[in-house]
Design a protein around this motif. Structure first.
Motif: not given
Length: 200
Positions: A141, A143, A146-149, A168, A175
């Motif tokens: 992901f 940082v 948008t979460w999930g993008e 996680r 990250a």
């Protein structure tokens, strides 16, 4: 992946506490123990921050490939040292922090992976697709995104020869942050925990 790693399988996890206090020291400990203990290919080795009433620092854990023989051989080698160690219900030496590390890694709740299948492939610049296909990393992901993008699979990742994904919610996640040239780079930079240049 270069070495199969089935996250759904049962992997013996050994926790070790050698009194390290920093992530850099824990990284070095993992590299040293990989050699001295003869850790088998496919091992996932993590660092853990420990905060208890009696211990402030770092400990490490090793999830070994399935099968009792490697774990038992490594346990025998550890019990010949003064380091704290934990495997299942067994304890050796000052083992509180080692047991905490092993429990976190077993549950895949936390742990910063230093060694993992395919980690030797992550040098120089690789694509997001290669990072996910060639290693045990389950996802990435960016940082601030948008979460999930998910980033474009062809996006280059400048590894800086220092890639530290973390457990996680049962997955090994890396990250990333934006880098120059429409590229990405790991969130954790080599300093203050540089890659162990004195290790192969």
């Amino acid at each position: 992946m270069t070495t199969p790693y089935d996250p759904s399988g049962v992997h013996p996890v050994i926790g070790v506490d050698a009194g390290t206090t920093t992530l850099r020291e824990a990284d070095h400990l993992i590299r040293d123990l990989a050699t001295t203990l003869g850790l088998p290919p496919g091992t996932v080795a993590c660092t853990h921050l420990i905060r208890t009433d009696t211990r402030r620092g770092t400990s490490v854990s090793f999830a070994l490939p399935e099968g009792d023989e490697p774990a038992e051989a490594i346990w025998r080698r550890l019990t010949a040292t003064e380091m704290g160690a934990a495997l299942d219900n067994r304890r050796h030496g000052p083992a509180e922090a080692a047991a905490l590390a092993a429990a976190e890694h077993t549950a895949r709740r936390s742990g910063r992976a230093v060694l993992f299948p395919g980690s030797d492939q992550l040098t120089g610049t690789v694509t997001v697709a290669d990072l996910l296909q060639l290693t045990a990393i389950d996802g990435v992901f960016v940082v601030g995104a948008t979460w999930g993008e998910a980033p474009d699979p062809v996006t280059p990742v400048h590894t800086q020869d220092h890639v530290r994904p973390e457990w996680r919610e049962g997955q090994l996640i890396l990250a990333l942050v934006p880098a120059a040239g429409n590229a990405l780079a790991p969130f954790e930079v080599p300093n203050p925990t540089p890659c162990c240049a004195d290790h192969p």
